[in-house]
Motif scaffolding. Sequence first.
Motif, mmCIF file in Angstrom:
data_model
loop_
_atom_site.group_PDB
_atom_site.id
_atom_site.type_symbol
_atom_site.label_atom_id
_atom_site.label_comp_id
_atom_site.label_asym_id
_atom_site.label_seq_id
_atom_site.Cartn_x
_atom_site.Cartn_y
_atom_site.Cartn_z
ATOM 1 N N GLY A 52 0.815 -1.649 0.183
ATOM 2 C CA GLY A 52 0.627 -0.385 -0.060
ATOM 3 C C GLY A 52 0.571 0.936 0.052
ATOM 4 O O GLY A 52 0.886 2.090 -1.039
ATOM 5 N N CYS A 106 1.263 3.905 -3.301
ATOM 6 C CA CYS A 106 0.962 5.485 -2.351
ATOM 7 C C CYS A 106 1.816 6.692 -3.275
ATOM 8 O O CYS A 106 1.205 7.028 -3.237
ATOM 9 C CB CYS A 106 0.993 5.761 -0.846
ATOM 10 N N ARG A 137 -2.652 4.979 6.292
ATOM 11 C CA ARG A 137 -3.929 5.986 5.169
ATOM 12 C C ARG A 137 -3.380 4.943 3.898
ATOM 13 O O ARG A 137 -3.899 4.403 2.879
ATOM 14 C CB ARG A 137 -2.132 6.700 4.692
ATOM 15 N N GLU A 162 -5.532 2.010 4.226
ATOM 16 C CA GLU A 162 -7.058 2.448 3.715
ATOM 17 C C GLU A 162 -6.766 2.077 2.457
ATOM 18 O O GLU A 162 -7.579 1.894 1.558
ATOM 19 C CB GLU A 162 -6.920 3.965 3.836
ATOM 20 N N LEU A 163 -5.463 2.823 1.498
ATOM 21 C CA LEU A 163 -5.896 3.068 -0.297
ATOM 22 C C LEU A 163 -5.605 1.258 -0.273
ATOM 23 O O LEU A 163 -6.024 0.949 -1.634
ATOM 24 C CB LEU A 163 -4.341 3.068 -0.306
ATOM 25 N N ASP A 183 -9.282 0.194 -0.433
ATOM 26 C CA ASP A 183 -9.833 0.558 -1.694
ATOM 27 C C ASP A 183 -9.488 0.230 -2.531
ATOM 28 O O ASP A 183 -10.473 -0.885 -3.266
ATOM 29 C CB ASP A 183 -9.459 1.788 -1.493
ATOM 30 N N VAL A 189 -13.574 4.946 -5.779
ATOM 31 C CA VAL A 189 -12.509 5.023 -5.931
ATOM 32 C C VAL A 189 -11.599 5.225 -6.755
ATOM 33 O O VAL A 189 -10.404 6.058 -6.107
ATOM 34 C CB VAL A 189 -12.641 3.199 -5.693
ATOM 35 N N LYS A 212 -10.881 9.085 -7.125
ATOM 36 C CA LYS A 212 -10.549 9.221 -5.421
ATOM 37 C C LYS A 212 -8.001 9.616 -5.879
ATOM 38 O O LYS A 212 -7.818 10.377 -5.730
ATOM 39 C CB LYS A 212 -10.129 8.590 -4.206
ATOM 40 N N ILE A 213 -8.619 8.206 -6.631
ATOM 41 C CA ILE A 213 -6.995 8.325 -7.292
ATOM 42 C C ILE A 213 -6.391 8.909 -8.213
ATOM 43 O O ILE A 213 -5.827 9.307 -7.619
ATOM 44 C CB ILE A 213 -6.586 5.912 -7.461
ATOM 45 N N PHE A 264 -2.351 1.197 -9.645
ATOM 46 C CA PHE A 264 -3.190 1.096 -8.066
ATOM 47 C C PHE A 264 -4.242 -0.635 -7.851
ATOM 48 O O PHE A 264 -4.323 -0.819 -7.283
ATOM 49 C CB PHE A 264 -4.301 2.048 -8.284
ATOM 50 N N THR A 283 -0.759 -3.381 -6.564
ATOM 51 C CA THR A 283 -0.766 -3.950 -4.963
ATOM 52 C C THR A 283 -1.356 -4.685 -4.564
ATOM 53 O O THR A 283 -0.460 -5.804 -3.823
ATOM 54 C CB THR A 283 -2.396 -2.887 -4.723
#
Length: 373
Positions: free
Chosen positions: A134, A138, A150, A153-154, A157, A183, A186-187, A225, A229
């Motif tokens: 993550g 990020c 954070r 959280e990512l 998501d 989602v 936001k990215i 993303f 991940t």
Amino acid sequence: MNHEARLYLAAHPFVYPLMRLLARLGPVVRVPGLGVVVNDAVTARAVLTDERFRKDGPGSPGDLWTPVLGPSVLLNMEGPGHLALRRKLMPLFTPAYVSALVADVLREPLADLSARLGRGETVDLVDAMRVMAGAVICRVIGLGEVSEARARELFADGERVVSMVSLRSRRLRDRQVVIARQVLDKIGDIAQAAYEAGDESTVMGRMRAQGLSAAEARGAAGAFFLTGTETVATFVPRLIALLHDHRTRVGDLDQMIEEAMRITTPTPMMLRSVDSAARIGRVAVRPGDRVLIVTHNCARAYGPFDPSRRHPPELRRLWFGAGPHFCIGYPLALAEIRAVATVLLSHHVRVVRRRAARGVLIPTYEHLWITAA
Ligand code: HEM
């Protein structure tokens, strides 16, 4: 039954037995209602490097991801447009750049992991990998220093979006598209802010310097993303479990990683859509046919886990694809995996307890508790 088979069964209780059964029916089989299934590495490579088999037609990954990511995000493109975008993105993934990025992002988390193992703690490697993968993503999409919360959280998501897909999915439902877009927006916003800041030491700043438009950079961030991940995070616990289960002595790390990739195939299947009449092996295919390359079957045909095994040319890194769509994130994935595995192996970790994850797309552990030997 070995642990890897258990992971696949926990993730895909109905599809996995069917997938393994298909492997016995021959290198290429037409399955009514499903498509043309490829189980053999030589044929898989031939399909992946033939432009008649595309990622933007009916039944291809484009059907799944275009409604969410837009039409121009590499993994749903073909031809000159795809090549041009790839050329711009390739310099972002040089081994030297990604190794430095990973070393920087993972310095603290790896020091922490090493200290915990050094103190004799039992560590859940699955959780540790979620935070680390993550944190790397990020940084790639344009966040600077991020907290553990954070990064978690990512990761969650991304997991929410990826788990909308099953090995049988052809399209996302409208409601799923809405959630996935939220989602990804936001990215995209994070990525765009970093793009506009234009700092060339960041991936997004480098994209701008390479001449990518803001929309292309947003799309690329979304694609990285989604694809970069969970693939990495789920692989490392499986690698460590395989080495533990086979009592593997530490040898050439890259060879151990590639052999574990062969056994696990984090992306068990690749999809293509037939653009013009062709033959795949003995099977004649027509425009609109769907081709399912079962990477897992192709790779497992070469026997059980054996890190001393040399992979023949047809098999080489097939788990990262082949031809024009070969995984662009390969150097980043390898840098992350190497960095974490090096620390774990220096502690000679062993597995204490484990639990398989259920209902996930990429088979993996829900928990893998490890401790220093
Ligand atoms: C263990 C880790 C990974 C595995 C096993 C993996 C596997 C793959 C495979 C099999 C493909 C080709 C799919 C096809 O041809 O249909 C692919 C493409 C891709 N991968 Fe990875 N991947 C990994 C990590 C990453 C990472 C870390 C990133 C970036 C952050 C990434 C970004 C991409 C992108 C953008 C594509 C599309 C390339 C194109 O269509 O030109 N992947 N990956």
